[in-house]
Scaffold this active site. Structure first.
Site, PDB file in Angstrom:
ATOM      1  N   CYS A 125       0.836  -1.209   0.000  1.00  0.00           N
ATOM      2  CA  CYS A 125       0.000   0.000   0.000  1.00  0.00           C
ATOM      3  C   CYS A 125       0.868   1.254   0.000  1.00  0.00           C
ATOM      4  O   CYS A 125       1.990   1.245  -0.537  1.00  0.00           O
ATOM      5  CB  CYS A 125      -0.967  -0.010   1.180  1.00  0.00           C
ATOM      6  SG  CYS A 125      -2.252   1.252   1.072  1.00  0.00           S
TER       7      CYS A 125
ATOM      8  N   ASP B  16      -3.573   1.340  10.114  1.00  0.00           N
ATOM      9  CA  ASP B  16      -4.749   2.191  10.302  1.00  0.00           C
ATOM     10  C   ASP B  16      -5.229   2.126  11.734  1.00  0.00           C
ATOM     11  O   ASP B  16      -5.828   3.069  12.252  1.00  0.00           O
ATOM     12  CB  ASP B  16      -5.877   1.771   9.359  1.00  0.00           C
ATOM     13  CG  ASP B  16      -5.711   2.440   8.022  1.00  0.00           C
ATOM     14  OD1 ASP B  16      -4.831   2.006   7.262  1.00  0.00           O
ATOM     15  OD2 ASP B  16      -6.422   3.435   7.768  1.00  0.00           O
TER      16      ASP B  16
ATOM     17  N   LYS C 276      -4.119  -1.975   5.231  1.00  0.00           N
ATOM     18  CA  LYS C 276      -4.685  -2.223   3.898  1.00  0.00           C
ATOM     19  C   LYS C 276      -4.900  -3.706   3.621  1.00  0.00           C
ATOM     20  O   LYS C 276      -4.061  -4.532   3.958  1.00  0.00           O
ATOM     21  CB  LYS C 276      -3.727  -1.613   2.862  1.00  0.00           C
ATOM     22  CG  LYS C 276      -4.137  -1.743   1.405  1.00  0.00           C
ATOM     23  CD  LYS C 276      -5.537  -1.245   1.117  1.00  0.00           C
ATOM     24  CE  LYS C 276      -5.811   0.159   1.571  1.00  0.00           C
ATOM     25  NZ  LYS C 276      -7.254   0.471   1.710  1.00  0.00           N
TER      26      LYS C 276
ATOM     27  N   LYS D  33      -2.379   5.785  16.323  1.00  0.00           N
ATOM     28  CA  LYS D  33      -2.978   4.700  15.530  1.00  0.00           C
ATOM     29  C   LYS D  33      -3.453   3.571  16.458  1.00  0.00           C
ATOM     30  O   LYS D  33      -4.015   2.586  15.991  1.00  0.00           O
ATOM     31  CB  LYS D  33      -1.964   4.139  14.532  1.00  0.00           C
ATOM     32  CG  LYS D  33      -1.283   5.178  13.640  1.00  0.00           C
ATOM     33  CD  LYS D  33      -2.055   5.450  12.395  1.00  0.00           C
ATOM     34  CE  LYS D  33      -1.437   6.474  11.474  1.00  0.00           C
ATOM     35  NZ  LYS D  33      -0.223   6.063  10.782  1.00  0.00           N
TER      36      LYS D  33
HETATM   37  C1  RUB Z   1      -3.993   3.350   3.584  1.00  0.00           C
HETATM   38  C2  RUB Z   1      -3.280   2.321   4.387  1.00  0.00           C
HETATM   39  C3  RUB Z   1      -1.982   2.754   4.994  1.00  0.00           C
HETATM   40  C4  RUB Z   1      -2.250   3.233   6.437  1.00  0.00           C
HETATM   41  C5  RUB Z   1      -1.032   3.891   7.055  1.00  0.00           C
HETATM   42  O1  RUB Z   1      -5.308   2.958   3.249  1.00  0.00           O
HETATM   43  O2  RUB Z   1      -3.742   1.218   4.614  1.00  0.00           O
HETATM   44  O3  RUB Z   1      -1.079   1.681   5.056  1.00  0.00           O
HETATM   45  O4  RUB Z   1      -3.306   4.168   6.434  1.00  0.00           O
HETATM   46  O5  RUB Z   1      -0.681   5.028   6.305  1.00  0.00           O
HETATM   47  P1  RUB Z   1      -6.236   3.958   2.381  1.00  0.00           P
HETATM   48  P2  RUB Z   1       0.099   6.257   6.971  1.00  0.00           P
HETATM   49  O6  RUB Z   1      -5.495   4.267   1.128  1.00  0.00           O
HETATM   50  O7  RUB Z   1      -7.487   3.166   2.164  1.00  0.00           O
HETATM   51  O8  RUB Z   1      -6.472   5.186   3.225  1.00  0.00           O
HETATM   52  O9  RUB Z   1       1.397   5.691   7.500  1.00  0.00           O
HETATM   53  O10 RUB Z   1       0.313   7.199   5.814  1.00  0.00           O
HETATM   54  O11 RUB Z   1      -0.739   6.835   8.053  1.00  0.00           O
END
Ligand code: RUB
Length: 312
Positions: free
Chosen positions: A124, A193, A204, A229
């Site tokens: 992701c 997330d 993801k 988180k």
């Molecule tokens: C994004 C996703 C990312 C986490 C962490 O999912 O799964 O791995 O949100 O990201 P989506 P970060 O594209 O559905 O939002 O480290 O940037 O917070």
């Protein structure tokens, strides 16, 4: 309210995406709304703010950074509307700068786990995971990255553009090629997330399969995640809701047409059990997933009553 609804729409449509970015954007949107809102009493102001918070929180259910950011921004006690507005503005500013600082710190901590010559796989598009990779690269370590496509929304495209800009050699692979390449990989680094009280990582869709493949080939599985988180509500026994998105993100309309006994399932996230997670790199240090309870209880420090009274 119009601007706030627009901001909520941007999160829902994924124009603003990624758990950390969503959190900072929501804090800024609440701060903007508070500055504009007209209220003749503090009670009226409180009510309007609570409604606005609810609108933002209901956009995407899985990224716990969103309710956490809202809760931190909304933590004010004020005798007047003016006092409340400036408290909210300060909370939002503090949250955003804390979040940006966390990203840098996570990069420094995580980079220590990457050796010169390592191959790293990421899934992701996670700003926290990329901070680790970028920091290791900036330290002069020669690394190679495998980046997954991340169907159906192809967040891998964002990842490879970012890595390419930094000049990091990258192989772009489809999600189903992860196991095929895993024995060439030294560490998997992904974002999160949400992290539950028992150390499970929600990220993801596909992350748990990547973790399973890493576990099978004894490859390190590292999660890069800010402390916001971690999900306080899981301490109350609640589960993290897994967002299921529209079928048309997965199947082209011309293929779907006429199919009467097929239902597309499109969960946006999945759960990786803590047994597959070697380390979580946070801004307060690298911790084993078993320490999630301590992070939620001692570091985030949210009274359970506060969680029970607020909808978010
Ligand atoms: C994004 C996703 C990312 C986490 C962490 O999912 O799964 O791995 O949100 O990201 P989506 P970060 O594209 O559905 O939002 O480290 O940037 O917070």
């Amino acid at each position: 309210m119009k601007q706030l609804l627009e901001s909520a729409g941007k999160i829902k449509s994924m124009e603003i995406r990624g758990a950390g970015k969503i959190a900072r954007f929501a804090a800024a949107a609440l701060c903007d709304y508070a500055a504009r809102v007209e209220a003749s009493s503090i009670a009226e102001f409180d009510e309007k703010m609570k409604n606005a918070a609810q609108v933002l929180v209901s956009t995407r259910p899985t990224a716990v950074s969103l309710p956490n950011a809202v809760r931190m921004t909304m933590r004010y006690k004020a005798g007047s509307v003016e006092e409340a507005k400036s408290a909210i503005a300060k909370n939002a500013r503090d949250f955003i700068s804390r979040s940006e600082l966390a990203m840098k710190k996570i990069g420094e901590i995580g980079a220590r786990r990457i050796r010169d010559g390592d191959t790293v796989l990421t899934h992701c598009n996670s700003a926290a995971a990329l901070s680790v990779i970028a920091t290791a690269h900036a330290q002069g370590k020669s690394i190679h990255v495998y980046a997954t496509e991340s169907r159906p929304r192809m967040q891998g495209h964002l990842t490879i553009k970012h890595l390419d800009k930094l000049g990091i050699p990258t192989s772009f692979i489809v999600d189903s090629a992860v196991h095929h390449f895993m024995n060439r990989v030294d560490s998997v680094i992904v974002g999160a997330d949400a992290i539950t009280v028992n150390g499970a990582v929600i990220n993801k869709i596909g992350t748990s399969q990547v973790a399973l493949a890493a576990h099978e080939s004894r490859t390190n599985f590292i999660v890069a995640a800010e402390t916001y988180k971690f999900s306080p509500k899981t301490m109350l026994g609640e589960l993290v809701e897994i967002e299921e998105r529209d079928w048309n993100e997965v199947l082209p309309a011309d293929v779907a047409r006429g199919l009467s006994s097929v239902k597309v399932r499109n969960p946006a996230f999945d759960v990786t059990p803590r047994e597959y997670v070697d380390l979580i790199c946070t801004e307060i240090g690298a911790i084993p997933p078993e320490m999630s309870y301590i992070v939620i209880r001692d570091y985030l420090g949210w009274a359970l009553e506060e969680l029970e009274t607020n909808k978010w």
